[in-house]
Design an enzyme around this catalytic site. Sequence first.
Site, short mmCIF file in Angstrom:
data_model
loop_
_atom_site.label_atom_id
_atom_site.label_comp_id
_atom_site.label_asym_id
_atom_site.label_seq_id
_atom_site.Cartn_x
_atom_site.Cartn_y
_atom_site.Cartn_z
CB SER A 120 34.27 105.35 -26.58
OG SER A 120 34.79 105.25 -25.26
CG ASN B 30 37.50 105.19 -22.12
OD1 ASN B 30 38.69 104.94 -22.00
ND2 ASN B 30 37.02 106.43 -22.19
CB THR B 31 33.37 100.34 -24.93
OG1 THR B 31 32.62 101.21 -24.09
CG2 THR B 31 32.61 99.05 -25.14
CG ASN C 11 35.41 109.61 -28.84
OD1 ASN C 11 35.69 110.04 -27.73
ND2 ASN C 11 34.35 108.84 -29.08
CG ASN D 111 36.77 110.01 -20.36
OD1 ASN D 111 36.05 109.02 -20.36
ND2 ASN D 111 37.02 110.71 -21.47
CE LYS E 188 32.76 112.24 -30.39
NZ LYS E 188 32.16 112.85 -29.18
CG PHE F 26 29.73 103.93 -23.73
CD1 PHE F 26 30.34 105.12 -24.04
CD2 PHE F 26 29.59 102.98 -24.74
CE1 PHE F 26 30.81 105.38 -25.33
CE2 PHE F 26 30.04 103.22 -26.03
CZ PHE F 26 30.66 104.43 -26.32
#
Length: 348
Positions: free
Chosen positions: A181, A183-184, A252, A114, A223, A118
């Site tokens: 994450s 993805n940021t 994560n 994925n 995390k 966010f």
Amino acid sequence: MVPMLYPLLRQFFFALDPEVAHGIGMTGVELLRATGASCLLASPVPPDPVSVMGLSFPNPVGLAAGLDKNGEHVDALAALGFGFIEIGTVTPRPQPGNPRPRMFRIPDRQAIINRMGFNNDGVDRLLANVAAARFPRQGGVLGINIGKNFDTPIERAADDYLFCLERVYGAASYVAVNISSPNTRNLRDLQQDAALDSLLGSLKVAQARLADRHGRYVPLALKIAPDLDESQVRAIADLLRRHRIDAVIATNTTVTRVGVEGRPHADEAGGLSGAPLLALSTAIVRQLAVALAGELPIIGVGGIMSGADAAARIAAGASLVQFYTGFIYRGPDLVGEAAAAIARQRQA
């Protein structure tokens, strides 16, 4: 009946776009709760109370952040037997996340990639949803996972975390700080020594001030990513101890593609979760357990697809476990299976 029903439903869901399937699935879980029929998907969960971070959990099996980003389905998910629910990741302002498609299944490896980014409706909407939920008012343990907006410069990231902490403090059982994450853009830079030291210091000052204001102490959990070497894990552990952070969530998703090489969608950008993450995440938990020497608890998440996986994560040093991708592939029956496996291990 329960173990047989979900695989049939999964065939239907896996024929759909992942995000469409997610929306339909959550509607279905809400319908089951409203009709008192959640037992059709979830087996009974054996009680196995545990105290972690000063909180009392009815069992050590939780839902990881990401499934219910806006806290819209807290009661329905709690009805499936989870010992705790973590919602989010939430950011100060609403944001759409990355362009679709942004979620990809790899079924023959029990994996998902994925790059959601966010996507969420913002912290105020999440708090309105939590206020309407019964679960936290009835003593359920509710974690709220916080992050930064994509357009907040990384050097100002602490402002977003502090804003969210201030807003969610009164509604959360614990607050999870997501700096891992993939993805940021640049978010994982916050795991580096100086940046993490500064962020944790600011969060602890705010936590003390908020505890005085609210008259209760809300634990903080950090995390972290699985894509860390042992020296990085030790450095993070040292900072967690120094700042007296209450727990660490490991891990994560991973940016590696070990275990899915050559499979359809394996080259998509984003974080990999599911069965291929199991060994990597468990190794991080073991390293943390050694580095922390019991000074703060570990919440183990990543690659847990069976009761045996959950028990192994506890054996590696975790006090609690969470899953998300395992829930997608195995269904709600995994909650009871994991809780039972952990309970048997503790009694052995």
